[in-house]
Each structure stands twice: as structure tokens, then as C-alpha cells.
Design an enzyme around this catalytic site. Structure first.
Site, PDB file in Angstrom:
ATOM      1  N   ASN A   6      -7.370  -9.925  -7.684  1.00 13.00           N
ATOM      2  CA  ASN A   6      -6.079  -9.605  -7.093  1.00 13.00           C
ATOM      3  C   ASN A   6      -6.273  -8.611  -5.942  1.00 13.00           C
ATOM      4  O   ASN A   6      -6.578  -7.433  -6.165  1.00 13.00           O
ATOM      5  CB  ASN A   6      -5.197  -9.031  -8.211  1.00 13.00           C
ATOM      6  CG  ASN A   6      -3.809  -8.681  -7.746  1.00 13.00           C
ATOM      7  OD1 ASN A   6      -3.627  -8.209  -6.614  1.00 13.00           O
ATOM      8  ND2 ASN A   6      -2.834  -8.884  -8.597  1.00 13.00           N
ATOM      9  N   ALA A   7      -6.070  -9.108  -4.702  1.00 11.06           N
ATOM     10  CA  ALA A   7      -6.314  -8.273  -3.517  1.00 11.06           C
ATOM     11  C   ALA A   7      -5.404  -7.042  -3.510  1.00 11.06           C
ATOM     12  O   ALA A   7      -5.805  -5.960  -3.061  1.00 11.06           O
ATOM     13  CB  ALA A   7      -6.107  -9.096  -2.245  1.00 11.06           C
ATOM     14  N   GLY A   8      -4.173  -7.184  -4.028  1.00 10.42           N
ATOM     15  CA  GLY A   8      -3.241  -6.064  -4.061  1.00 10.42           C
ATOM     16  C   GLY A   8      -3.776  -4.929  -4.924  1.00 10.42           C
ATOM     17  O   GLY A   8      -3.677  -3.754  -4.570  1.00 10.42           O
ATOM     18  N   LYS A   9      -4.342  -5.280  -6.076  1.00  2.00           N
ATOM     19  CA  LYS A   9      -4.902  -4.250  -6.966  1.00  2.00           C
ATOM     20  C   LYS A   9      -6.088  -3.543  -6.309  1.00  2.00           C
ATOM     21  O   LYS A   9      -6.230  -2.327  -6.412  1.00  2.00           O
ATOM     22  CB  LYS A   9      -5.406  -4.902  -8.268  1.00  2.00           C
ATOM     23  CG  LYS A   9      -4.340  -5.154  -9.313  1.00  2.00           C
ATOM     24  CD  LYS A   9      -5.017  -5.424 -10.665  1.00  2.00           C
ATOM     25  CE  LYS A   9      -4.113  -6.177 -11.607  1.00  2.00           C
ATOM     26  NZ  LYS A   9      -4.749  -6.439 -12.916  1.00  2.00           N
ATOM     27  N   ASP A  68      -5.505  -3.404 -18.058  1.00  5.76           N
ATOM     28  CA  ASP A  68      -4.636  -4.345 -18.767  1.00  5.76           C
ATOM     29  C   ASP A  68      -3.285  -3.683 -18.891  1.00  5.76           C
ATOM     30  O   ASP A  68      -3.197  -2.456 -19.075  1.00  5.76           O
ATOM     31  CB  ASP A  68      -5.196  -4.694 -20.146  1.00  5.76           C
ATOM     32  CG  ASP A  68      -4.488  -5.899 -20.750  1.00  5.76           C
ATOM     33  OD1 ASP A  68      -4.196  -6.856 -20.006  1.00  5.76           O
ATOM     34  OD2 ASP A  68      -4.198  -5.893 -21.969  1.00  5.76           O
ATOM     35  N   SER A  69      -2.235  -4.461 -18.759  1.00  4.91           N
ATOM     36  CA  SER A  69      -0.923  -3.843 -18.754  1.00  4.91           C
ATOM     37  C   SER A  69       0.121  -4.812 -19.277  1.00  4.91           C
ATOM     38  O   SER A  69      -0.150  -6.003 -19.440  1.00  4.91           O
ATOM     39  CB  SER A  69      -0.556  -3.405 -17.335  1.00  4.91           C
ATOM     40  OG  SER A  69      -0.518  -4.528 -16.487  1.00  4.91           O
ATOM     41  N   ASP A 153       9.809  -7.439 -14.131  1.00  2.00           N
ATOM     42  CA  ASP A 153      10.457  -6.541 -13.165  1.00  2.00           C
ATOM     43  C   ASP A 153      11.969  -6.751 -13.060  1.00  2.00           C
ATOM     44  O   ASP A 153      12.709  -5.764 -12.965  1.00  2.00           O
ATOM     45  CB  ASP A 153       9.805  -6.680 -11.788  1.00  2.00           C
ATOM     46  CG  ASP A 153       8.503  -5.885 -11.661  1.00  2.00           C
ATOM     47  OD1 ASP A 153       8.387  -4.842 -12.334  1.00  2.00           O
ATOM     48  OD2 ASP A 153       7.622  -6.309 -10.901  1.00  2.00           O
TER      49      ASP A 153
END
Lengths: 194, 194
Positions: A6-9, A68-69, A153
Site C-alpha cells: 500500500n503506497a499510502g501506508k 494490523d488494524s 469510515d
């Protein structure tokens, strides 16, 4: 080494590490095409984050960070928890997961919940393991609001805010997110050890 | 007074009370067509059993017994729990509930679970409330077996038995059931107070 594609992470953790200092470069899993896809078989976020970080540290020989979430609903004793992404039984069907949770809680007045993230750092060769938890407390709505973000969300209202996390701009969400909190909590350890 | 329209439950509690002695006659909710349908809004089996028994004692002026029960999976921190009958989001869709649970636990090796029942006795006019818990411990299978029973019976193997509760004859299941255990635990109180 961040155990994600994941590029955002990767960008988020790189920004946070830059704030902490230490000159660590974060590379993502896409740089290691042979890295294993680690099944998330643990019963806790920490179990899963450590499982993933251990597997990547073993495979790459580099210090590895994984996270992990998920969403922990008070009325469900902390579930969907580690099953947040497969709550409706199939991995990654955000709409089904969210609709199922709304249905399960339709008659339930207890709406307390939290987004929880555990970030883990594992050094190769068994020379060290750490984890850090980030929590964003809030309540669950009865209907979806907003179109940003993903997962739960649209039904999660952070404590003290009048909107769901899906109604926040990405930068606003990043500033308070459980993932950001976990990454900031583990960043000094990464800067010191990695 | 038993807060149910389920003839099987009425017969079972009557048999158990006959064993305990006391000469109490059990009448079901069908004798009181105006009795309210009490929403199960509690977060625990005891909450719901007491909610129902209180409502029926208030409405009928008789000592009222009610029960609430469900499946508690260790890997789900005790859920589906009070949501067992509406786990897939809609009340009473046994197949959807069971399939959802199997899907959620597909990657999970922790299979421990228990059927839990809480029976509550409430005297009219606020003159007394009691509850008693019955537990049947066991493990969850990965596929359905058997066609007796209902709910999660086809995937629940009681401790010490080689079969699911859906493979037991009704009388065999009654002899070990969580509901039977809860009813037997509260029967002496009913015989003494009702």
C-alpha cells in the site's frame, strides 16, 4: 522495510519517520516480489502484525515493520476486531462488512467503538520484536455518512468531532488516525533500531 | 408463567419442575394474547432474560420465567452471543447465521465455543429477581453435520462427544443442553417462590 504493498501506508510511515529523524529509508513489499503473503491467523492485532513482520524480516533479512488494524465495537466485545476486513465472511468486501455490522447493531443502543492499529517492528535473526498500539475512540452511527476513506469510515464518528471519518479530508483523518498514532508510537524504536 | 410461545420450552420446563416438586403449573405466553413482544436490547443473556421476564410479570401479574441463549465463540470474544439469532443481520435466518460464522472463522484455528443460556425468574410488583446460567462447552466444526436441532447445532460438538448437537436425538440433546441446565438451576427457586 514495511510489510505492505500500500503506497499510502509507505508514504505515511516515511513522513512520520522523517519527523522523528534517524534517516531510515522505508521500502515496500513491492520491492520483494518473492515475499510471502502472510495469512492473518492471529486472534489479536498484535499477533497478526508480529506474524507479518516476522515473516518479512525472515524473508528479506531486513528490519521489518507491519501493522494490523480494525474496528472494535463495544457491543460486540471488541469484534469485528481482527476480522474487520472479512466480517461478512469474504475478504475485502467493505460494503457487505459495513451493512452486516449495521444490521447486527440495529437493536443495540450501545454504540461505543474504536479504530485500533498495532504496528510491529521485528529485527532479523530473532534479535528483537516490538509493538505499539494506536487507538481512535468514537461511536457508531446508524447510517452511512461521507464518501472518503474505506472500510467502516462511513459509520464511525471520532470522539469530539461532528462528522464520520468518511467525511474528513484525507489529511484530517491522517492527523488523528489509529494507524498514524501506532506509527508515531513505534517510529522512535524504528529510528533507534532499524 | 413462561415468557415463550414455544411449546417445546413449556413442556421441558414443566418436566424439570415436576422433578423438583412444588406443584407449580407453567402456562405459556399464548394464554396472554396481549402480552408484549419484548425487544432483546440487552448486551448480555441475563439482561435479555430479565427484560423479558420483567415485562411479562408486569403485564400478567404472575411470577414470570424467561430465558435467553446463544452461542459464544472464543475467537469472537463470546460473540455471536446475544446476537446469535440475528448474526447475519436479520432475525431468525439460521442458515445465513451459520454460514456467516463459518466464513468468519475460516482462517481461525481457535475453535472453542459454548452454548449458553440464562433463565430469569421475576416476581410481580418488584418483589424479587433471580437468574441462573447453563453452559454446554464444546468446539466448532468447519462444516455442517446432522439435521436435528436448529441454529448452530450442525457445527457444535459438545465436549466429550464425537458428534454435533444436530446429530443427537432430541432427548439426548435435552439431557445435556444449556437450556436444560439453566432451567434445572432455576427450578428450585421457581418451586420455592412462584
Amino acid at each position: 522495510m514495511l510489510a505492505t504493498r500500500n503506497a499510502g501506508k509507505i508514504a505515511e510511515l516515511s513522513r512520520i519517520l522523517a519527523d522523528v529523524g534517524g534517516g531510515v529509508e522505508i521500502v515496500g513489499l513491492e520491492s520483494f516480489p518473492d515475499a510471502p503473503d502472510v495469512p492473518e491467523t492471529g486472534l489479536t492485532f498484535a499477533d497478526n502484525a508480529l506474524l507479518k513482520a516476522r515473516a518479512i524480516a525472515d524473508c528479506t533479512g531486513l528490519p521489518a515493520v507491519a501493522d494490523d488494524s480494525g474496528l472494535a465495537a463495544d457491543a460486540l466485545h471488541g469484534m469485528p476486531g481482527v476480522l474487520s476486513a472479512r466480517w461478512a465472511g469474504k475478504h475485502g468486501d467493505d460494503v457487505a462488512n459495513l451493512e452486516l455490522l449495521l444490521g447486527q447493531l440495529a437493536d443495540v443502543s450501545e454504540r461505543g467503538a474504536a479504530f485500533v492499529c498495532v504496528a510491529a517492528l521485528v529485527l532479523p535473526g530473532g534479535s528483537g520484536e516490538w509493538s505499539a498500539t494506536g487507538v481512535l475512540a468514537g461511536t457508531l452511527t446508524r447510517a452511512k455518512r461521507g464518501s472518503n476513506g474505506f472500510g467502516y469510515d462511513p459509520i464511525f464518528v471520532p470522539e469530539g468531532l461532528p462528522v464520520t471519518t468518511a467525511e474528513l479530508a484525507p489529511a484530517e483523518k491522517d492527523a488523528i488516525s489509529h494507524r498514524g498514532r501506532a506509527f508515531r508510537a513505534i517510529a522512535p524504536l524504528i529510528a533507534a533500531r532499524a
